[in-house]
Design a protein around this motif. Structure first.
Motif, mmCIF file in Angstrom:
data_model
loop_
_atom_site.group_PDB
_atom_site.id
_atom_site.type_symbol
_atom_site.label_atom_id
_atom_site.label_comp_id
_atom_site.label_asym_id
_atom_site.label_seq_id
_atom_site.Cartn_x
_atom_site.Cartn_y
_atom_site.Cartn_z
ATOM 1 N N VAL A 75 0.868 -1.180 0.000
ATOM 2 C CA VAL A 75 0.000 0.000 0.000
ATOM 3 C C VAL A 75 0.903 1.228 0.000
ATOM 4 C CG1 VAL A 75 -1.826 1.226 1.234
ATOM 5 C CG2 VAL A 75 -1.726 -1.273 1.325
ATOM 6 N N TYR A 76 0.846 1.992 -1.086
ATOM 7 C CA TYR A 76 1.683 3.180 -1.210
ATOM 8 C C TYR A 76 0.829 4.432 -1.104
ATOM 9 C CZ TYR A 76 5.897 0.722 -2.803
ATOM 10 O OH TYR A 76 7.018 -0.039 -2.874
ATOM 11 N N SER A 77 1.449 5.493 -0.620
ATOM 12 C CA SER A 77 0.722 6.751 -0.521
ATOM 13 C C SER A 77 1.661 7.907 -0.823
ATOM 14 C CB SER A 77 0.132 6.898 0.886
ATOM 15 O OG SER A 77 -0.571 8.116 0.973
ATOM 16 N N THR A 78 1.093 8.940 -1.441
ATOM 17 C CA THR A 78 1.883 10.159 -1.646
ATOM 18 C C THR A 78 1.596 11.142 -0.514
ATOM 19 O OG1 THR A 78 0.123 10.928 -3.104
ATOM 20 C CG2 THR A 78 2.054 9.946 -4.156
ATOM 21 N N ASP A 79 0.751 10.704 0.437
ATOM 22 C CA ASP A 79 0.389 11.561 1.569
ATOM 23 C C ASP A 79 0.496 10.719 2.839
ATOM 24 O OD1 ASP A 79 -0.847 13.041 3.530
ATOM 25 O OD2 ASP A 79 -2.559 13.650 2.299
ATOM 26 N N TYR A 80 1.395 11.127 3.740
ATOM 27 C CA TYR A 80 1.561 10.360 4.983
ATOM 28 C C TYR A 80 1.162 11.162 6.207
ATOM 29 C CZ TYR A 80 3.816 6.643 2.348
ATOM 30 O OH TYR A 80 4.056 5.621 1.474
ATOM 31 N N THR A 81 0.227 12.103 6.017
ATOM 32 C CA THR A 81 -0.263 12.808 7.201
ATOM 33 C C THR A 81 -1.079 11.790 8.009
ATOM 34 O OG1 THR A 81 -2.079 13.622 5.857
ATOM 35 C CG2 THR A 81 -0.245 15.131 6.213
ATOM 36 N N PRO A 82 -1.048 11.925 9.345
ATOM 37 C CA PRO A 82 -1.655 10.888 10.182
ATOM 38 C C PRO A 82 -3.102 10.506 9.835
ATOM 39 C CG PRO A 82 -0.312 12.322 11.526
ATOM 40 C CD PRO A 82 -0.332 12.923 10.158
ATOM 41 N N PRO A 83 -4.017 11.457 9.566
ATOM 42 C CA PRO A 83 -5.385 11.020 9.266
ATOM 43 C C PRO A 83 -5.449 10.142 8.016
ATOM 44 C CG PRO A 83 -5.282 13.411 9.544
ATOM 45 C CD PRO A 83 -3.881 12.923 9.562
ATOM 46 N N VAL A 84 -4.654 10.496 6.986
ATOM 47 C CA VAL A 84 -4.656 9.713 5.740
ATOM 48 C C VAL A 84 -4.079 8.324 6.014
ATOM 49 C CG1 VAL A 84 -3.722 9.586 3.389
ATOM 50 C CG2 VAL A 84 -4.489 11.776 4.314
ATOM 51 N N MET A 85 -3.012 8.294 6.809
ATOM 52 C CA MET A 85 -2.390 7.011 7.131
ATOM 53 C C MET A 85 -3.359 6.090 7.869
ATOM 54 S SD MET A 85 1.539 7.663 8.063
ATOM 55 C CE MET A 85 1.694 6.740 9.521
ATOM 56 N N CYS A 86 -4.042 6.646 8.855
ATOM 57 C CA CYS A 86 -4.990 5.833 9.641
ATOM 58 C C CYS A 86 -6.098 5.290 8.747
ATOM 59 C CB CYS A 86 -5.601 6.662 10.774
ATOM 60 S SG CYS A 86 -4.450 6.964 12.113
ATOM 61 N N GLU A 87 -6.590 6.138 7.842
ATOM 62 C CA GLU A 87 -7.665 5.705 6.962
ATOM 63 C C GLU A 87 -7.193 4.571 6.036
ATOM 64 O OE1 GLU A 87 -9.898 9.091 5.441
ATOM 65 O OE2 GLU A 87 -10.273 7.877 3.636
ATOM 66 N N LEU A 88 -5.998 4.763 5.478
ATOM 67 C CA LEU A 88 -5.439 3.728 4.606
ATOM 68 C C LEU A 88 -5.263 2.411 5.360
ATOM 69 C CD1 LEU A 88 -2.577 5.227 2.391
ATOM 70 C CD2 LEU A 88 -4.626 4.012 1.614
ATOM 71 N N MET A 89 -4.749 2.514 6.574
ATOM 72 C CA MET A 89 -4.539 1.308 7.374
ATOM 73 C C MET A 89 -5.844 0.547 7.542
ATOM 74 S SD MET A 89 -1.903 2.281 10.375
ATOM 75 C CE MET A 89 -0.332 3.040 10.064
ATOM 76 N N ARG A 90 -6.897 1.266 7.869
ATOM 77 C CA ARG A 90 -8.191 0.604 8.097
ATOM 78 C C ARG A 90 -8.779 0.077 6.793
ATOM 79 N NH1 ARG A 90 -8.960 4.931 11.508
ATOM 80 N NH2 ARG A 90 -10.166 5.979 9.900
ATOM 81 N N GLU A 91 -8.781 0.917 5.760
ATOM 82 C CA GLU A 91 -9.422 0.519 4.497
ATOM 83 C C GLU A 91 -8.723 -0.651 3.819
ATOM 84 O OE1 GLU A 91 -9.604 3.883 1.937
ATOM 85 O OE2 GLU A 91 -11.276 4.792 3.033
ATOM 86 N N GLU A 92 -7.394 -0.678 3.905
ATOM 87 C CA GLU A 92 -6.637 -1.699 3.163
ATOM 88 C C GLU A 92 -6.183 -2.855 4.043
ATOM 89 O OE1 GLU A 92 -6.581 -1.654 -0.017
ATOM 90 O OE2 GLU A 92 -7.423 0.354 -0.248
ATOM 91 N N GLY A 93 -6.494 -2.798 5.330
ATOM 92 C CA GLY A 93 -6.124 -3.899 6.223
ATOM 93 C C GLY A 93 -4.622 -4.032 6.436
ATOM 94 N N VAL A 94 -3.946 -2.880 6.581
ATOM 95 C CA VAL A 94 -2.483 -2.887 6.727
ATOM 96 C C VAL A 94 -2.059 -3.649 7.993
ATOM 97 C CG1 VAL A 94 -0.478 -1.391 7.185
ATOM 98 C CG2 VAL A 94 -2.168 -0.751 5.428
ATOM 99 N N THR A 95 -1.100 -4.565 7.826
ATOM 100 C CA THR A 95 -0.576 -5.320 8.970
ATOM 101 C C THR A 95 0.824 -4.841 9.361
ATOM 102 O OG1 THR A 95 0.340 -6.980 7.459
ATOM 103 C CG2 THR A 95 -1.850 -7.428 8.389
ATOM 104 N N HIS A 96 1.629 -4.409 8.367
ATOM 105 C CA HIS A 96 3.015 -4.033 8.619
ATOM 106 C C HIS A 96 3.283 -2.614 8.122
ATOM 107 C CE1 HIS A 96 3.345 -8.350 8.844
ATOM 108 N NE2 HIS A 96 4.633 -8.304 9.157
ATOM 109 N N THR A 97 4.058 -1.879 8.875
ATOM 110 C CA THR A 97 4.470 -0.578 8.386
ATOM 111 C C THR A 97 5.892 -0.300 8.869
ATOM 112 O OG1 THR A 97 3.892 1.775 8.310
ATOM 113 C CG2 THR A 97 3.313 0.618 10.312
ATOM 114 N N ALA A 98 6.566 0.667 8.242
ATOM 115 C CA ALA A 98 7.963 0.935 8.584
ATOM 116 C C ALA A 98 8.301 2.389 8.289
ATOM 117 C CB ALA A 98 8.881 0.028 7.754
ATOM 118 N N GLY A 99 9.048 3.009 9.203
ATOM 119 C CA GLY A 99 9.433 4.406 8.990
ATOM 120 C C GLY A 99 10.284 4.943 10.129
ATOM 121 N N VAL A 100 10.655 6.201 10.028
ATOM 122 C CA VAL A 100 11.520 6.836 11.034
ATOM 123 C C VAL A 100 10.680 7.317 12.226
ATOM 124 C CG1 VAL A 100 13.274 7.531 9.342
ATOM 125 C CG2 VAL A 100 11.399 9.092 9.866
#
Ligand code: AMP
Length: 529
Positions: free
Chosen positions: A237-262
């Protein structure tokens, strides 16, 4: 001797072939600017990469040529990765956050012949175009330009073959001093790195994984997730927007299990979740690296049943060096002991070796106390920088000096105490700026902190702590000192605490210590009077 095994070159395109054949319908989701969501799958990525490989050949790109990308995380960028590598090119991912001078240097040093870029970077491309002397073709990922380029091509294409030691990717380090240095990854090193990365104690990837890489694809090969996720046929799941609300929505909608970052990304996410009560869906694994993960952050995730893989690595290491995972005696440890362990940077997987040495190069014991220069060697570690006349950067036994200062523990865990340049030297002893910063972040009201050494007539250097308060917080220096007292030795306590509006960061989200040191090196501490 009769008998033997097959020769099956460890070439990266075999990863994509496998993903296409065995996991062809597993999705690749991209959120483009303007909230536009696009879906492809591993078969689609492979098909489009073949078309792109043909298009690149049509444009005159040849085996070994460097192919630049100046782009965020999305499916078209992924196609460009595999298309470029598949036609025998060397993929060069460019950090979009660098200054103009560095961008000019890197692109010309790499001798990029073609550049793929996102529309948002068009002004930058226009500005630097006259100074990028070797680029013959510019292709925008947006406006249909990229899609048109590949639409006309057939997907009948066989990947360029060759030796497994051939180069396939070039990444420049985000060095804070001097010119950036290029690390040239090879097919073999990248493929072995991916095989290690998927394993349970490392990134624990499988066909069920749904991976949201928050780390940009230009930061140290996007932490190699485009290769390892393909290897297991996971969903990306890729995004050009990593602001927290967008990230949370993507996580829920796409069923994200793993993520990685600083760490900075997770700080923002944590504040958002706290403020809004947003939930993180099925997320079960967060890999944190690039800078040390603070204890409070690790606890935040583990309290919610989410595994934290605290990772240490560097561009020179493809990039993974160590990752934290449960130890053999995990069940015997209490919560605090587990947290202590996770605050360290984990253990090496098979394929990497570590040692620490003192200033004279004498080997130090793995005793959990001795701190020294961290050195490494292994199957995916740099030997020589790209087009660098200094020659090999390893010693006669292949050890590469990481520039980090660390302690190795008896059970093999790595504890990074500093960059060798950032360590605060006080009275002949070393104070870890990382430990001070992370202890400070654990104090309520503190959003971010940086510890720097300030010249001192008696002690050589003493720590000064720069603190950014959380919005609306009124935390005082005394409160911070009281908090720190519970976490670090008395003589480590900062001589002074200064509140600042913000702190400078490097292009990959690390604190820009060089700038801070310069600014505060001669700061007048009351204790120095
Ligand atoms: P880069 O090549 O930009 O990824 O930078 C590599 C450097 O980042 C390392 O040499 C470390 O100084 C630092 N680094 C990466 N991960 C960690 C970590 N988990 N804790 C502390 N420092 C880290």
């Amino acid at each position: 001797m009769l008998g033997g095994m097959q020769d099956w070159p460890l070439r990266v395109m075999r990863i994509l072939d496998h993903a296409e054949r065995e996991h062809g319908t597993r999705e690749i989701v991209s959120l483009y600017p303007g909230g536009i969501k696009a879906r492809s799958d591993w078969a689609g990525i492979a098909r489009d990469a073949r078309k792109l490989a043909r298009a690149l050949e049509r444009l005159g790109v040849r085996k070994g040529d460097r192919i630049g990308t100046l782009a965020m995380n999305h499916g078209r960028h992924l196609i460009a990765w595999y298309g470029a590598i598949g036609m025998g090119g060397v993929l060069h991912t460019i950090n979009t956050r660098l200054f103009d001078e560095q961008l000019v240097y890197i692109v010309n040093h790499a001798e990029d012949r073609i550049l793929f870029y996102d529309k948002v970077f068009a002004p930058l491309v226009e500005r630097l175009r006259p100074r990028w002397t070797g680029i013959e073709h510019f292709v925008c990922f947006d406006n249909g330009e990229f899609d048109d380029l590949i639409a006309a091509e057939s997907d009948d294409y066989a990947w360029v073959e060759g030796d497994e030691r051939e180069p396939m990717m070039l990444c420049y380090t985000s060095g804070t001093t001097g010119n950036p240095k290029g690390v040239l990854y090879e097919h073999r090193s990248t493929l072995i790195h991916a095989m290690m990365q998927i394993s349970p104690d490392v990134f624990d990837l499988s066909a069920r994984a749904v991976v949201l890489p928050v780390v940009p694809m230009f930061h140290a090969a996007g932490w190699a997730l485009p290769f390892s996720t393909a290897m297991v046929g996971g969903k990306l799941v890729y995004s050009t927007d990593y602001t927290p609300p967008v990230m949370c929505e993507l996580m829920r909608e796409e069923g994200v299990t793993h993520t990685a970052g600083v760490p900075t990304v997770w700080l923002a996410l944590m504040q958002h979740v706290e403020g809004t009560g947003a939930d993180l869906g099925k997320l079960n694994t967060v890999h944190i690296g690039g800078s040390a993960a603070p204890r409070a952050m690790i606890k935040y995730f583990t309290d919610r049943g989410i595994r934290v893989g605290h990772a240490w690595g560097m561009t020179e290491m493809s990039p993974l060096g160590t990752v934290g995972a449960a130890t053999g005696d995990w069940d015997l440890l209490d919560e605090e002991q587990r947290l202590d362990y996770m605050c360290r940077q984990g253990r090496v997987p098979f394929g990497v070796e570590l040692r620490t040495v003192d200033e004279e190069g004498t080997l130090l014991p793995r005793d959990g106390r001795s701190s020294g220069r961290l050195q490494t060697r292994g199957a995916w570690i740099v030997r020589q920088y790209f087009q660098d006349d200094k020659g090999e950067v390893i010693d006669e036994e292949d050890w590469f000096d990481t520039g980090d200062v660390a302690i190795l523990h008896p059970n093999g865990t790595l504890q990074i105490t500093d960059r060798s340049k950032d360590v605060i030297k006080s009275g002949g002893e070393w104070i870890s700026s990382i430990d001070l910063e992370n202890a400070a972040i654990g104090c309520p009201g503190v959003a971010e902190a940086a510890a720097v050494g300030v010249r001192h007539p008696k002690w050589d250097e003493r720590p000064l702590l720069l603190v950014v308060r959380k919005e609306g917080a009124e935390v005082t220096p005394d409160q911070i000192i009281a908090h720190l007292s519970g976490h670090v030795a008395k003589w480590w306590l900062p001589d002074e605490i200064l509140f600042v509006e913000s702190l400078p960061h490097t292009a990959t989200g690390k604190l820009l210590k060089t700038a801070l040191r310069e600014q505060y090196r001669d700061y007048k501490l009351a204790s120095a009077a």
